[in-house]
Design a protein around this motif. Structure first.
Motif, PDB file in Angstrom:
ATOM      1  N   GLY A 193      -6.569  -8.816  13.880  1.00 17.49           N
ATOM      2  CA  GLY A 193      -6.886 -10.194  14.264  1.00 17.49           C
ATOM      3  C   GLY A 193      -7.482 -11.022  13.136  1.00 17.49           C
ATOM      4  O   GLY A 193      -7.840 -12.189  13.335  1.00 17.49           O
ATOM      5  N   CYS A 194      -7.615 -10.435  11.934  1.00 16.12           N
ATOM      6  CA  CYS A 194      -8.214 -11.178  10.819  1.00 16.12           C
ATOM      7  C   CYS A 194      -7.193 -12.142  10.215  1.00 16.12           C
ATOM      8  O   CYS A 194      -6.006 -11.807  10.115  1.00 16.12           O
ATOM      9  CB  CYS A 194      -8.682 -10.216   9.729  1.00 16.12           C
ATOM     10  N   PRO A 195      -7.648 -13.320   9.776  1.00 16.67           N
ATOM     11  CA  PRO A 195      -6.730 -14.271   9.137  1.00 16.67           C
ATOM     12  C   PRO A 195      -6.001 -13.665   7.935  1.00 16.67           C
ATOM     13  O   PRO A 195      -4.867 -14.046   7.644  1.00 16.67           O
ATOM     14  CB  PRO A 195      -7.659 -15.415   8.695  1.00 16.67           C
ATOM     15  N   CYS A 196      -6.618 -12.702   7.235  1.00 18.70           N
ATOM     16  CA  CYS A 196      -6.008 -12.127   6.031  1.00 18.70           C
ATOM     17  C   CYS A 196      -4.989 -11.031   6.355  1.00 18.70           C
ATOM     18  O   CYS A 196      -4.359 -10.480   5.454  1.00 18.70           O
ATOM     19  CB  CYS A 196      -7.088 -11.550   5.114  1.00 18.70           C
ATOM     20  N   TRP A 197      -4.845 -10.670   7.631  1.00 16.59           N
ATOM     21  CA  TRP A 197      -3.985  -9.525   7.989  1.00 16.59           C
ATOM     22  C   TRP A 197      -2.566  -9.734   7.460  1.00 16.59           C
ATOM     23  O   TRP A 197      -2.027 -10.835   7.523  1.00 16.59           O
ATOM     24  CB  TRP A 197      -3.961  -9.334   9.506  1.00 16.59           C
ATOM     25  N   LEU A 207      -1.523  -4.676   4.547  1.00 15.08           N
ATOM     26  CA  LEU A 207      -2.617  -3.994   5.249  1.00 15.08           C
ATOM     27  C   LEU A 207      -2.077  -3.168   6.417  1.00 15.08           C
ATOM     28  O   LEU A 207      -2.537  -2.052   6.669  1.00 15.08           O
ATOM     29  CB  LEU A 207      -3.656  -5.010   5.734  1.00 15.08           C
ATOM     30  N   ALA A 208      -1.070  -3.713   7.122  1.00 12.94           N
ATOM     31  CA  ALA A 208      -0.494  -2.981   8.259  1.00 12.94           C
ATOM     32  C   ALA A 208       0.132  -1.669   7.780  1.00 12.94           C
ATOM     33  O   ALA A 208      -0.025  -0.620   8.421  1.00 12.94           O
ATOM     34  CB  ALA A 208       0.540  -3.848   8.971  1.00 12.94           C
ATOM     35  N   ALA A 209       0.824  -1.716   6.628  1.00 12.00           N
ATOM     36  CA  ALA A 209       1.474  -0.511   6.097  1.00 12.00           C
ATOM     37  C   ALA A 209       0.427   0.512   5.651  1.00 12.00           C
ATOM     38  O   ALA A 209       0.569   1.715   5.905  1.00 12.00           O
ATOM     39  CB  ALA A 209       2.387  -0.886   4.930  1.00 12.00           C
ATOM     40  N   LEU A 210      -0.634   0.030   5.004  1.00 13.24           N
ATOM     41  CA  LEU A 210      -1.710   0.941   4.577  1.00 13.24           C
ATOM     42  C   LEU A 210      -2.357   1.614   5.785  1.00 13.24           C
ATOM     43  O   LEU A 210      -2.622   2.816   5.782  1.00 13.24           O
ATOM     44  CB  LEU A 210      -2.780   0.161   3.791  1.00 13.24           C
ATOM     45  N   PRO A 245      -3.402 -12.227  16.582  1.00 13.15           N
ATOM     46  CA  PRO A 245      -3.568 -12.820  15.243  1.00 13.15           C
ATOM     47  C   PRO A 245      -4.640 -13.921  15.238  1.00 13.15           C
ATOM     48  O   PRO A 245      -4.682 -14.754  16.148  1.00 13.15           O
ATOM     49  CB  PRO A 245      -2.179 -13.398  14.939  1.00 13.15           C
ATOM     50  N   ASN A 246      -5.488 -13.880  14.244  1.00 14.70           N
ATOM     51  CA  ASN A 246      -6.544 -14.883  14.027  1.00 14.70           C
ATOM     52  C   ASN A 246      -7.603 -14.935  15.126  1.00 14.70           C
ATOM     53  O   ASN A 246      -8.355 -15.893  15.207  1.00 14.70           O
ATOM     54  CB  ASN A 246      -5.940 -16.289  13.856  1.00 14.70           C
ATOM     55  N   GLU A 247      -7.665 -13.914  15.975  1.00 18.92           N
ATOM     56  CA  GLU A 247      -8.674 -13.931  17.041  1.00 18.92           C
ATOM     57  C   GLU A 247      -9.783 -12.909  16.825  1.00 18.92           C
ATOM     58  O   GLU A 247     -10.592 -12.665  17.714  1.00 18.92           O
ATOM     59  CB  GLU A 247      -8.002 -13.696  18.407  1.00 18.92           C
ATOM     60  N   ALA A 248      -9.830 -12.302  15.643  1.00 17.05           N
ATOM     61  CA  ALA A 248     -10.854 -11.281  15.392  1.00 17.05           C
ATOM     62  C   ALA A 248     -12.242 -11.911  15.340  1.00 17.05           C
ATOM     63  O   ALA A 248     -12.411 -13.026  14.841  1.00 17.05           O
ATOM     64  CB  ALA A 248     -10.563 -10.569  14.077  1.00 17.05           C
ATOM     65  N   ASN A 249     -13.233 -11.190  15.856  1.00 18.02           N
ATOM     66  CA  ASN A 249     -14.634 -11.589  15.711  1.00 18.02           C
ATOM     67  C   ASN A 249     -15.102 -11.103  14.338  1.00 18.02           C
ATOM     68  O   ASN A 249     -15.305  -9.905  14.128  1.00 18.02           O
ATOM     69  CB  ASN A 249     -15.462 -10.953  16.831  1.00 18.02           C
ATOM     70  N   CYS A 256     -12.908  -6.649   6.186  1.00 19.52           N
ATOM     71  CA  CYS A 256     -11.462  -6.793   5.983  1.00 19.52           C
ATOM     72  C   CYS A 256     -11.169  -8.191   5.436  1.00 19.52           C
ATOM     73  O   CYS A 256     -10.464  -8.353   4.442  1.00 19.52           O
ATOM     74  CB  CYS A 256     -10.741  -6.552   7.309  1.00 19.52           C
ATOM     75  N   GLN A 257     -11.773  -9.198   6.064  1.00 16.84           N
ATOM     76  CA  GLN A 257     -11.526 -10.585   5.679  1.00 16.84           C
ATOM     77  C   GLN A 257     -12.155 -10.903   4.315  1.00 16.84           C
ATOM     78  O   GLN A 257     -11.551 -11.563   3.484  1.00 16.84           O
ATOM     79  CB  GLN A 257     -12.083 -11.524   6.767  1.00 16.84           C
ATOM     80  N   ALA A 258     -13.371 -10.389   4.071  1.00 16.60           N
ATOM     81  CA  ALA A 258     -14.068 -10.712   2.818  1.00 16.60           C
ATOM     82  C   ALA A 258     -13.396 -10.064   1.613  1.00 16.60           C
ATOM     83  O   ALA A 258     -13.398 -10.629   0.518  1.00 16.60           O
ATOM     84  CB  ALA A 258     -15.526 -10.272   2.906  1.00 16.60           C
TER      85      ALA A 258
END
Ligand SMILES: [Zn+2]
Length: 491
Positions: free
Chosen positions: A401-405, A409-412, A438-442, A451-453
């Motif tokens: 749910g992170c904007p950077c996903w 990252l999915a493959a890793l 997507p984009n709904e992660a807290n 993950c995002q940072a």
């Protein structure tokens, strides 16, 4: 009133002193009971609540003793009829304590129900947590002593406020597939030697109460025991963490331990760094953190197994990993909460796993210091290790749910999970939390925030309190040893 005693006959004086003596004995025994049943802070809180209620024009609550009378007049044991219950009966010599590292539990009553002892123990609250709108509780860990006085009679320990805990689904729910007919999904942990923790088969959850019956005839480990420890999961206290740092980590040529800050109680926040043949500038920066939630002691057992294997000089996988990576480990994210016997918070009531956006030095210094080190050292991967109250599986929650996903990252994540499942089949990928949209992660949650940072693979690892329903073990359930092996397998 004038200071002179009215004239008394000899017999009147005797009667009077008898009454006074009786009153004194009653007062003393009431004081003894009060010291057993109510700590000073509990009494202060009760007085404050009463004042508050009276100020609002409400009826003051029942006194402790009248509440005890009500509790003890309530039928405590289903199926036992025609018996009365008396608090502080012939079983009054039973001992109770939770006054130790990671202890939690407050004795309410000891009753005699049809000649059998019933001990009622409340789980005590963490401090109030603002973001969750409640005071959490669920972790319990206490000692019952003087068992020989029972002369072989079974003792039932009831947790009357189990239903008010943070995750009541953790006590009950569906039977685990693969367990015998009638087996409870959650069975309490007990130990007589504080080393080996077994599951208490006679554990049940009904009408908001958790009942645990200690019977040497059913549990041979209890035979001849003077005392027993009961806990939500095999405890791993702050003292055990300090032992691990001093005996395993500090003595390793590969590892350094650095104090990176202090908690609100004044405990050290420790960062372990493990280096092998990799040069710092080429190495991946790999992080493992555990015990943000102090009641999830599985996480410490996992880290224990992980660190022991990583620091084993003869382990070829550890050496191969350290040829490519520098490994940073924060084995104890929440020393204060662990020592105080909390489920989810630090000393101030902060749920540390909701503090990763704006950690504050005066509220969540644990996260503040660790996040600063992550930014200084760099972060290519992190696993944040937890336990889940309800789900009987080992699983991860990812940063979908992170904007950077991204596909990268999915493959890793897929590669990592597949490898982990092959290495230790106690890990699985079928059961788990619903995946964030997507984009709904807290982003205040550690794994999402990191993950995002860092645009890196960061996951929350969850282990069960109940058992792994794919491979249940009726003797130990999901256990300290199985956590350790799962930790070692993460290499
Ligand atoms: Zn957790």
């Amino acid at each position: 009133a004038n200071g002179q005693h009215p004239k008394q006959t000899e017999s009147e004086r005797e009667r009077k002193s008898g009454i006074e003596l009786g009153e004194r004995v009653n007062t003393i025994s009431a004081q003894v009971k009060a010291s057993i049943f109510a700590s000073a802070s509990f009494a202060r809180a009760a007085v404050a609540r009463t004042v508050h209620r009276v100020a609002r024009g409400q009826r003051p609550p029942l006194s402790l003793s009248s509440r005890r009378r009500r509790l003890s007049s309530k039928p405590l044991s289903k199926g036992v009829t025609g018996t009365t219950t008396r608090a502080m009966s012939s079983f009054q010599n039973l001992g109770f304590s939770s006054c130790f590292d990671s202890g939690n539990g407050k004795l309410v009553t000891i009753s005699d129900v049809g000649g059998l002892p019933i001990m009622r123990v409340n789980i005590t609250n963490d401090p109030y947590t603002e973001v969750d709108g409640r005071a959490h509780k669920m972790w319990f860990h206490f000692k019952v002593s003087n068992l020989r006085g029972l002369q072989g009679k079974p003792l039932t320990v009831v947790l009357p406020n189990a239903g008010d805990c943070s995750y009541p689904g953790g006590w009950g729910g569906e039977a685990l597939k693969g367990t015998p007919e009638g087996a409870a999904p959650y069975r309490a942990c007990f130990s007589v030697d504080r080393q080996n923790w077994l599951r208490l088969n006679d554990t049940s959850y009904e009408d908001g109460e958790l009942r645990m019956t200690l019977d040497a005839k059913a549990e041979p480990a209890l035979e001849g025991a003077d005392f027993v420890y009961l806990a939500y999961f095999a405890p791993y206290s702050q003292e055990q963490h300090m032992d691990l740092m001093a005996t395993v980590v500090a003595s390793s040529a590969k590892a350094t331990v650095r104090t990176i800050g202090r908690t609100l109680d004044g405990a050290d926040m420790e960062l372990v760094t493990v280096r092998g043949s990799a040069k710092d500038e080429d190495a991946k920066k790999v992080w493992f953190i555990a015990r943000q939630h102090p009641g999830e002691s599985q996480a410490s057992w996992w880290i224990d197994g992980f660190l022991r294997r990583l620091l084993d000089p003869s382990d070829p996988i550890a050496n191969a990993l350290l040829a490519k990576a520098v490994v940073h480990v924060v084995p104890m994210m929440n020393p204060d909460g662990a020592r105080r016997g909390y489920l989810r918070t630090n000393a101030a009531g902060a749920n540390l796993n909701r503090e990763w956006q704006t950690p504050k030095l005066d509220y969540s210094p644990e996260v503040f210091h660790v996040l600063r080190e992550m930014h200084e050292e760099g972060l290519d991967f992190c696993l944040d290790v937890h336990g889940d109250e309800a789900l009987p599986y080992n699983f991860i929650a990812g940063g979908e749910g992170c904007p950077c996903w991204s596909d990268r990252l999915a493959a890793l994540q897929k590669e990592w999970c597949d490898a982990y499942e092959r290495t230790n089949p106690d890990f699985q990928q079928v059961e788990g939390y619903p995946v964030d949209k997507p984009n709904e992660a807290n982003l205040a949650i550690g794994s999402n925030g990191m993950c995002q940072a860092f645009d890196a693979l960061v996951m929350t690892m969850e282990m069960p309190f109940k058992d792994n329903a794919n491979a249940p073990d009726m003797k130990v359930g999901w256990s300290a040893d199985r956590c350790r092996r799962l930790g070692g397998a993460a290499l």
